[in-house]
Design a protein around this motif. Structure first.
Motif, PDB file in Angstrom:
ATOM      1  N   GLY A 168      -2.288   7.315  -5.196  1.00 45.68           N
ATOM      2  CA  GLY A 168      -3.391   7.191  -6.138  1.00 45.68           C
ATOM      3  C   GLY A 168      -2.966   6.358  -7.332  1.00 45.68           C
ATOM      4  O   GLY A 168      -3.604   5.364  -7.701  1.00 45.68           O
ATOM      5  N   GLU A 172      -4.043   2.393  -8.354  1.00 37.50           N
ATOM      6  CA  GLU A 172      -4.682   2.093  -9.641  1.00 37.50           C
ATOM      7  C   GLU A 172      -3.849   1.101 -10.439  1.00 37.50           C
ATOM      8  O   GLU A 172      -4.380   0.232 -11.124  1.00 37.50           O
ATOM      9  CB  GLU A 172      -4.910   3.377 -10.445  1.00 37.50           C
ATOM     10  CG  GLU A 172      -6.057   4.240  -9.924  1.00 37.50           C
ATOM     11  CD  GLU A 172      -7.365   3.467  -9.726  1.00 37.50           C
ATOM     12  OE1 GLU A 172      -7.730   2.644 -10.597  1.00 37.50           O
ATOM     13  OE2 GLU A 172      -8.021   3.673  -8.693  1.00 37.50           O
ATOM     14  N   ARG A 215      -8.641   8.499  -6.973  1.00 36.80           N
ATOM     15  CA  ARG A 215      -8.278   7.542  -5.925  1.00 36.80           C
ATOM     16  C   ARG A 215      -7.621   8.266  -4.738  1.00 36.80           C
ATOM     17  O   ARG A 215      -7.851   7.910  -3.581  1.00 36.80           O
ATOM     18  CB  ARG A 215      -7.334   6.486  -6.510  1.00 36.80           C
ATOM     19  CG  ARG A 215      -7.047   5.365  -5.566  1.00 36.80           C
ATOM     20  CD  ARG A 215      -8.282   4.549  -5.224  1.00 36.80           C
ATOM     21  NE  ARG A 215      -8.585   3.559  -6.234  1.00 36.80           N
ATOM     22  CZ  ARG A 215      -9.528   2.619  -6.112  1.00 36.80           C
ATOM     23  NH1 ARG A 215     -10.268   2.547  -5.007  1.00 36.80           N
ATOM     24  NH2 ARG A 215      -9.751   1.779  -7.083  1.00 36.80           N
ATOM     25  N   THR A 227     -10.823   1.271  -1.060  1.00 32.43           N
ATOM     26  CA  THR A 227      -9.545   1.956  -1.248  1.00 32.43           C
ATOM     27  C   THR A 227      -8.576   1.623  -0.112  1.00 32.43           C
ATOM     28  O   THR A 227      -7.396   1.347  -0.334  1.00 32.43           O
ATOM     29  CB  THR A 227      -9.771   3.483  -1.325  1.00 32.43           C
ATOM     30  OG1 THR A 227     -10.619   3.758  -2.434  1.00 32.43           O
ATOM     31  CG2 THR A 227      -8.463   4.218  -1.480  1.00 32.43           C
TER      32      THR A 227
END
Ligand code: ARG
Length: 584
Positions: A168, A172, A215, A227
């Motif tokens: 995640g 990001e 995420r 994603t």
């Protein structure tokens, strides 16, 4: 079959049956090296009780039924009942000549090839490989090469960590810096720096941390195309790093061998459901846990394997269980060798236990954890830089190569010989430095920790990479000086001088050692063996003139013996993945 130990073993076994009947067909003849002869059999001592006779008596009876005239001089019974064998020089010579002409150098092909997965390296994506991964990579690659060489059907498997909560924040961070940015480029060159930057943001910026958490949820749902695309990009950039690292290390892992944790993602719910249905896992504090038989905490309470966390997420253990099922059911493997740090021993014991209880790992399947000991700094702890950071792999390799260059320069200064022009010293230093680091990892018993010591590994003295590399270049230089093509040397090898005899005899053990390394997944045995070969070669070369031998037959024989040594060393070091410069 040329290893005298095996030849004598078969003959003694035959004699045992002839003397005492078929009941004794399975008795191990216990052929061992001997102080007073080449080899001895200790079998009589263990049979005394069963036969109700004195061991010496038994030994004499075995000898009476023993036919070894072609291999050894008349066997002698000694001490309490040992049978001593002094091998025939002519037999040794004949076998050594045969070995020289054998493309497999006496290494048998396995009679019943099995499908074998060797799982190794397995670093975590977007994090730099550390020295621990370096050792599983190097030792695993040797195990893979040997498995392949003995004729099993080998599957290399790089079980990279490419899934889970850190992704995640990594995704990001990639979004923030942009995939064309120098920061993203770090994934190719210095992935740890990328990871650390993401980590710092995650710890200090709550907005970023929230984005990272969202995420992860999107990633794990698996159905958000944007994603998945970002995740793919991250993995691809990281693969470039692995490719470069493996290439520099001369490790055979390719992109296609990567089958990361993510690959098993779809199978995780099934693992949980099936364990629950079998009554092998139940909820404990909200987490689904299995409790394999025989594993307890210090206080005696059962030790859990967490299958699904209370937040619904799966983990490392559930992934390994899914992996086992896949390997057994879909790949149909007979054996799986997990080359992983010894600090994960409990994890594997428990996961294998759960898989067995669930019936996913049938008895005939050989799944094993080939434990890799820690590489320690001089303080006995994990290897770190002076500043306390984990040592960066690329820095470590660069330093090894630099030190190898110094070693080579010093050696050149010390020799009176004129400088050999046209040598690519950079390329040689690369081979010697990388070879030395790899050999240090390989030559220590794989499950014991060892202290990383530049001075010991980058040295021409002792059981080191450079010593063995040097032995091969020395032989090559003999051929070069005499303008001889190695391929033209095919014996006959004669055995007269004691140093010749010992060296030729040692060569005959190559097949047994390689077979053993395949069975035990312990490359250090091959290192010890090759070191003995090189040491005996050094003695031979000091004692027995080769190019200036007294007569042509001896010269030809000694050159052929050199050729056999060179082939055993290059094949053996090739199986270990140690690069070999032609000259040094
Ligand atoms: N990625 C893991 C680590 O770095 C090693 C994976 C070992 N293999 C396995 N099947 N669990 O610690």
């Amino acid at each position: 079959m040329s290893d005298p130990q095996q030849v004598l073993s078969a003959r003694v076994q035959h004699a045992l049956v002839a003397a005492f009947g078929a009941d004794y067909a399975g008795a191990d003849p216990l052929i061992r090296s001997s102080q007073h002869a080449d080899l001895q059999s200790n079998v009589s001592l263990g049979l005394a009780k069963k036969l109700g006779r004195a061991p010496r008596d038994i030994a004499n009876e075995i000898v009476a039924h023993l036919d070894v005239a072609d291999v050894s001089e008349a066997p002698e019974v000694s001490g309490p009942g040992f049978i001593n064998f002094t091998l025939n020089g002519g037999w040794i010579a004949g076998q050594a000549t045969g070995l020289l002409g054998d493309p497999r150098l006496g290494v048998p092909r396995t009679e019943h090839p099995r499908t074998v997965i060797v799982e190794y390296s397995s670093p975590n994506i977007a994090k730099e490989m550390h020295v621990g991964h370096l050792r599983t990579t190097i030792v695993g690659d040797a195990i893979a090469r040997v498995t392949d060489f003995v004729g099993d059907h080998l599957i290399r498997d790089n079980h990279v960590g490419d899934w889970g909560t850190p992704f995640g924040m990594l995704i990001e961070h990639l979004v923030d810096v942009g995939d064309d940015s120098p920061e993203a480029g770090l994934l190719r060159t210095d992935p740890n720096a990328f990871y650390q930057a993401a980590r710092v943001k995650f710890d200090s910026d709550p907005v970023f941390a929230d984005r990272a958490r969202e995420r992860v949820v999107k990633l794990q749902s698996g159905n958000d195309p944007a994603t998945m695309e970002l995740w793919d990009e991250l993995v691809e950039l990281s693969k470039a790093y692995l490719r470069d690292t493996y290439a520099r290390l001369r490790v055979t892992l390719a992109d296609d061998d990567i089958r990361g944790e993510s690959f098993y993602n779809d199978l995780l719910p099934g693992v949980a459901e099936d364990l629950e249905a079998k009554g092998l896992a139940w909820l404990s504090d909200g987490a689904l846990c299995a409790f394999p038989e025989g594993f307890t905490n210090r206080d005696g309470s059962p030790l859990p394997v967490i299958i699904r966390k209370s937040d619904g997420g799966y983990n490392y253990s559930s992934t390994d269980l899914a992996t086992i099922r896949y390997r057994v059911d879909k790949v149909n493997v007979d054996r799986a060798v997990y080359v992983v740090g010894s600090d994960q021993a409990l994890h594997f014991r428990m996961v294998f236990a759960v898989a067995r209880e669930a019936g996913w790992l049938p008895a005939g399947k050989q799944f094993e954890h080939a434990q890799i000991g820690m590489v320690q700094g001089k303080d006995g702890h994990r290897l770190r830089t002076r500043a306390g950071d984990l040592v960066k792999l690329s820095d470590l390799l660069a330093e090894g190569v630099e030190r190898a260059r110094t070693l080579l320069d010093e050696a050149e200064r010390d020799t009176a010989a004129p400088k050999d022009g046209g040598l690519d010293l950079d390329a040689i230093a690369e081979d010697v430095g990388i070879g030395a680091i790899k050999y240090a990892d390989l030559s220590t018993t794989r499950d014991s920790a060892y202290i990383f010591d530049w001075d010991r590994m980058i040295s021409f003295k002792g059981n080191t990479g450079p010593y063995l590399q040097y032995a091969t270049t020395r032989i090559r230089s003999i051929f070069r000086r005499a303008a001889i093509d190695q391929a033209d040397l095919n014996g006959p090898i004669l055995v007269t001088a004691p140093a010749e005899r010992e060296l030729a005899l040692k060569l005959l053990g190559f097949g047994t050692v390689v077979t053993q390394v395949a069975a035990t997944a312990e490359p250090h045995q091959l290192c010890s063996y090759l070191f003995e070969v090189a040491s005996l070669f050094t003695t031979f070369y000091e004692q027995c003139p080769v190019l200036k031998a007294d007569d042509e037959a001896t010269r030809q024989s000694r050159l052929s013996l050199c050729a056999a040594v060179l082939r055993v060393l290059t094949t053996g070091l090739g199986l270990l993945g140690v690069p070999l410069p032609e000259r040094m």
